[in-house]
Motif scaffolding. Structure first.
Motif, mmCIF file in Angstrom:
data_model
loop_
_atom_site.group_PDB
_atom_site.id
_atom_site.type_symbol
_atom_site.label_atom_id
_atom_site.label_comp_id
_atom_site.label_asym_id
_atom_site.label_seq_id
_atom_site.Cartn_x
_atom_site.Cartn_y
_atom_site.Cartn_z
ATOM 1 N N SER A 127 0.831 -1.199 0.000
ATOM 2 C CA SER A 127 0.000 0.000 0.000
ATOM 3 C C SER A 127 0.865 1.247 0.000
ATOM 4 N N ASP A 133 -2.285 -9.053 1.229
ATOM 5 C CA ASP A 133 -2.470 -9.844 0.006
ATOM 6 C C ASP A 133 -1.396 -10.919 -0.033
ATOM 7 N N ASP A 152 -6.704 -12.357 -0.316
ATOM 8 C CA ASP A 152 -6.748 -11.026 0.274
ATOM 9 C C ASP A 152 -7.463 -11.130 1.611
ATOM 10 N N GLY A 184 -7.090 -4.865 -5.282
ATOM 11 C CA GLY A 184 -6.436 -3.585 -5.486
ATOM 12 C C GLY A 184 -5.948 -3.372 -6.901
ATOM 13 N N GLY A 225 -10.490 0.698 -7.586
ATOM 14 C CA GLY A 225 -9.871 1.878 -6.999
ATOM 15 C C GLY A 225 -10.878 2.990 -6.850
ATOM 16 N N HIS A 247 -3.331 3.881 -7.186
ATOM 17 C CA HIS A 247 -3.206 2.678 -6.374
ATOM 18 C C HIS A 247 -3.035 3.060 -4.907
ATOM 19 N N ASP A 274 -4.310 0.529 -2.305
ATOM 20 C CA ASP A 274 -4.278 -0.750 -1.608
ATOM 21 C C ASP A 274 -2.992 -1.489 -1.956
ATOM 22 N N ASP A 275 -2.647 -2.529 -1.160
ATOM 23 C CA ASP A 275 -1.568 -3.391 -1.618
ATOM 24 C C ASP A 275 -2.120 -4.262 -2.738
ATOM 25 N N VAL A 276 -1.248 -4.669 -3.654
ATOM 26 C CA VAL A 276 -1.698 -5.337 -4.878
ATOM 27 C C VAL A 276 -0.796 -6.530 -5.179
#
Length: 223
Positions: A18, A27, A45, A165, A169, A211, A213-215
């Motif tokens: 993130s 994640d 997630d 993520g 968004g 972006h 969130d963590d992805v």
């Protein structure tokens, strides 16, 4: 760590945390060779961005790998993991998709626990969205059962597994995000990029589009 030798399959994964330095990533992805030679892949997630979420993430990942060593069917793995989390009264719920792929014929068996759809990218530049069968997110419903489905991964095609993520968004709906990621992956496969380069292209687009969130992206391509 992904397996180095996949016998006709090529896998790659990317993860970015993130943008908020105080958030803790939750994640995850995993890939490993099963006792029958098939390849297991999972991505998921966990709710939240704190220490509890990170702890549940590790519990889910370790539990699924351990259960899969004895119960290779994805639906069974998800059901057993769900029961374990319910029994433990885990602090967070988790979404997840698990696939099992036969490297010899490309046969894919998969199930989802409330996770975002799977993307199928082809070398002709086209893609499709697969809403995987399955059941509810993990830890919410005791005794939950998970359906699974089977299909074939064609040669030179790829499956793209993402966390939310990547495709959602502040200014990006799930449908638009899936379409963007699928188009990027299919163009990359059509242009001759390998799995790692394809994963980078999909993730870079997510990071560039607000972006927060963590992805994570996990790609498996049949060569």
């Amino acid at each position: 760590m992904l397996p180095e030798h996949l016998h006709g399959l090529e896998a790659a994964a990317c993860y970015r945390p993130s943008r908020d330095g105080l958030d803790i990533g939750r994640d995850w992805y995993d890939a490993f060779v099963m006792s029958d030679g098939s390849i297991a892949l999972e991505i998921g997630d966990v709710q939240g961005h704190d220490v509890d979420a990170a702890a549940v993430m590790e519990q889910v990942r370790a539990s699924m790998r351990a259960i899969a060593a004895h119960e290779p069917d994805p639906a069974t793995v998800l059901a057993r993991t769900n029961e374990l989390l319910v029994t433990m009264d885990a602090a967070r719920f988790a979404s997840c998709t698990m696939l099992r792929i036969d490297p010899d014929d490309g046969r894919v068996t998969g199930a989802s626990a409330g996770h975002v759809p799977l993307l199928y990218a082809r070398d002709d530049g086209s893609h499709s969205i697969r809403e995987m069968r399955g059941g509810p997110v993990l830890r919410v419903l005791p005794g939950a059962e998970y359906a699974e489905e089977t299909f074939t991964l064609d040669k030179n095609a790829a499956l793209v597994m993402v966390t939310d993520g990547v495709v959602e968004g502040p200014d990006l709906t799930l449908g638009a995000g899936l379409a963007r990621a699928g188009t990027l992956a299919a163009r990359a496969i059509h242009d001759g990029l390998n799995a790692e380069e394809t994963a980078d292209r999909v993730l870079d687009a997510a990071v560039a589009a607000d972006h927060l969130d963590d992805v994570a992206v996990l790609i498996i391509r049949r060569t």
